[in-house]
Design an enzyme around this catalytic site. Structure first.
Site, PDB file in Angstrom:
ATOM      1  N   PRO A   2       0.833  -1.202   0.000  1.00  7.97           N
ATOM      2  CA  PRO A   2       0.000   0.000   0.000  1.00  7.97           C
ATOM      3  C   PRO A   2       0.874   1.260   0.000  1.00  7.97           C
ATOM      4  O   PRO A   2       1.685   1.457   0.897  1.00  7.97           O
ATOM      5  CB  PRO A   2      -0.802  -0.107   1.307  1.00  7.97           C
ATOM      6  CG  PRO A   2      -0.482  -1.433   1.890  1.00  7.97           C
ATOM      7  CD  PRO A   2       0.745  -1.941   1.244  1.00  7.97           C
ATOM      8  N   GLU A   3       0.694   2.059  -1.041  1.00  5.72           N
ATOM      9  CA  GLU A   3       1.356   3.352  -1.120  1.00  5.72           C
ATOM     10  C   GLU A   3       0.244   4.407  -1.157  1.00  5.72           C
ATOM     11  O   GLU A   3      -0.900   4.095  -0.835  1.00  5.72           O
ATOM     12  CB  GLU A   3       2.258   3.419  -2.366  1.00  5.72           C
ATOM     13  CG  GLU A   3       3.278   2.266  -2.395  1.00  5.72           C
ATOM     14  CD  GLU A   3       4.193   2.276  -3.601  1.00  5.72           C
ATOM     15  OE1 GLU A   3       4.392   3.350  -4.188  1.00  5.72           O
ATOM     16  OE2 GLU A   3       4.698   1.205  -3.962  1.00  5.72           O
ATOM     17  N   LYS A  61       1.833   7.553   3.995  1.00  7.85           N
ATOM     18  CA  LYS A  61       1.145   6.252   3.966  1.00  7.85           C
ATOM     19  C   LYS A  61       0.495   5.935   5.304  1.00  7.85           C
ATOM     20  O   LYS A  61       0.070   4.800   5.519  1.00  7.85           O
ATOM     21  CB  LYS A  61       2.139   5.145   3.583  1.00  7.85           C
ATOM     22  CG  LYS A  61       2.821   5.369   2.243  1.00  7.85           C
ATOM     23  CD  LYS A  61       4.024   4.462   2.058  1.00  7.85           C
ATOM     24  CE  LYS A  61       4.887   4.945   0.900  1.00  7.85           C
ATOM     25  NZ  LYS A  61       6.205   4.276   0.880  1.00  7.85           N
ATOM     26  N   ARG A 262      16.575  -1.960  -2.376  1.00  7.96           N
ATOM     27  CA  ARG A 262      15.243  -2.146  -2.963  1.00  7.96           C
ATOM     28  C   ARG A 262      15.376  -2.416  -4.452  1.00  7.96           C
ATOM     29  O   ARG A 262      16.244  -1.859  -5.118  1.00  7.96           O
ATOM     30  CB  ARG A 262      14.379  -0.886  -2.775  1.00  7.96           C
ATOM     31  CG  ARG A 262      14.201  -0.448  -1.342  1.00  7.96           C
ATOM     32  CD  ARG A 262      13.222  -1.354  -0.601  1.00  7.96           C
ATOM     33  NE  ARG A 262      12.955  -0.874   0.735  1.00  7.96           N
ATOM     34  CZ  ARG A 262      13.439  -1.424   1.841  1.00  7.96           C
ATOM     35  NH1 ARG A 262      14.251  -2.464   1.774  1.00  7.96           N
ATOM     36  NH2 ARG A 262      13.117  -0.941   3.020  1.00  7.96           N
TER      37      ARG A 262
END
Length: 280
Positions: A2-3, A61, A262
């Site tokens: 979820p962003e 967020k 990442r």
DNA sequence: CTTATTCCCTGATTGC
DNA sequence: TGCAATCAGGGAATAA
């Protein structure tokens, strides 16, 4: 993960349904003691029982349930968190970690496979979130802000976009998508971004977030809305999870590399590498 | 102040 | 086919 578009979709649904309702109960799974960080379950219940949910806000967020002007439940879904609005008689949800009972008989269910999510009950959400950069869909986000936030920084632009203190709400998916849209290589030193590039990046960030919001966000594996429905923006990803597939602009295969731990996906033809000065 | 790295956690995927 | 190793990435904590 979820962003911003996913958390904002949840916020809109919750803010349509919850304001005016009283919290009547709270339950926490004993297998997730790290969820509630500042109180015991009993202390939490004492503080929230009988309080009215006045509104549901979002910062970066963080999903924030306001309980009047002097108390807020500040939550973060991290990677696998889900929030559902259910009735107690609805079928069970997997990985249920916490529940809030509400005065109209409905309940907020918090599910989280990996248990990274957090709840903090505080007077001021900033106690939890710390400093947060401008909201990309707000009025104080601009190409000028990108220029100011990047000057003098040598960190890769991809890493800067993930830093919530610089710009709020971007995660790995939308940072990669925005950089592709703006035709900027993710390893470009942030301070080397030119004004034309900052304009493109600003437009790309706004565009990708608005388009995703219009699609109900991206659902890869974990994200669902409060009704359990998936988003559709994953069908329109240009680079994320598309390594080896052709770039939709130039047909070159999308590549993946690791930046600051990442995954980072980009088109090696459309997003040119950082300039390397000749030796000596 | 900056930037980089490790950690948390568990299901899915990858490699042999 | 099985089973171990690796991967996924939010932010916090830590290091330099």
């Amino acid at each position: 993960m979820p962003e911003l578009p996913e958390v904002e979709t949840l916020r809109r649904q919750l803010d349509d349904a919850l304001p005016g309702l009283l919290v009547t109960d709270a339950w926490f799974s004993p297998d997730t003691p790290q969820l509630l960080r500042r109180q015991t379950a009993a202390e939490f219940l004492d503080l929230v029982r009988g309080r009215t949910i006045t509104r549901v806000r979002r910062s970066a967020k963080w999903l924030i349930f306001c309980l009047g002007d002097d108390l807020a439940l500040v939550t973060h879904l991290r990677m696998t968190g889900r929030v559902f609005l259910r009735r107690p008689t609805d079928p069970a949800d997997l990985y249920l970690r916490a529940k809030l009972g509400l005065s109209n008989g409905s309940e907020v269910r918090w599910c989280d496979v990996r248990k990274f999510g957090t709840w903090d009950l505080v007077a001021d959400p900033r106690e939890v979130t710390g400093p947060v950069g401008p909201e990309p869909l707000g009025t104080d986000f601009s190409a000028d802000h990108i220029m100011a936030a990047t000057r003098g920084r040598r960190t890769p632009i991809k890493s800067l976009l993930l830093d919530q203190r610089r710009i709020a709400g971007l995660g790995n998916i939308y940072a990669d998508e925005a950089l592709w849209d703006a035709r900027i290589h993710p390893l470009r030193p942030a301070g080397s971004i030119t004004r034309p590039e900052a304009r493109r990046l600003h437009a790309a960030i706004v565009s990708v977030l608005v388009d995703s919001l219009d699609s109900g966000g991206s659902s890869m594996r974990d994200y669902l809305d409060t009704n359990g429905r998936a988003g559709r923006f994953q069908e329109r990803w240009s680079v994320y999870k598309r390594e080896g597939l052709p770039c939709s602009r130039c047909a070159a295969p999308i590549v993946k590399t690791i930046i600051a731990g990442r995954g980072a996906r980009y088109c090696p033809r459309c997003q040119r590498k950082p300039h390397k000065p000749p030796n000596a």
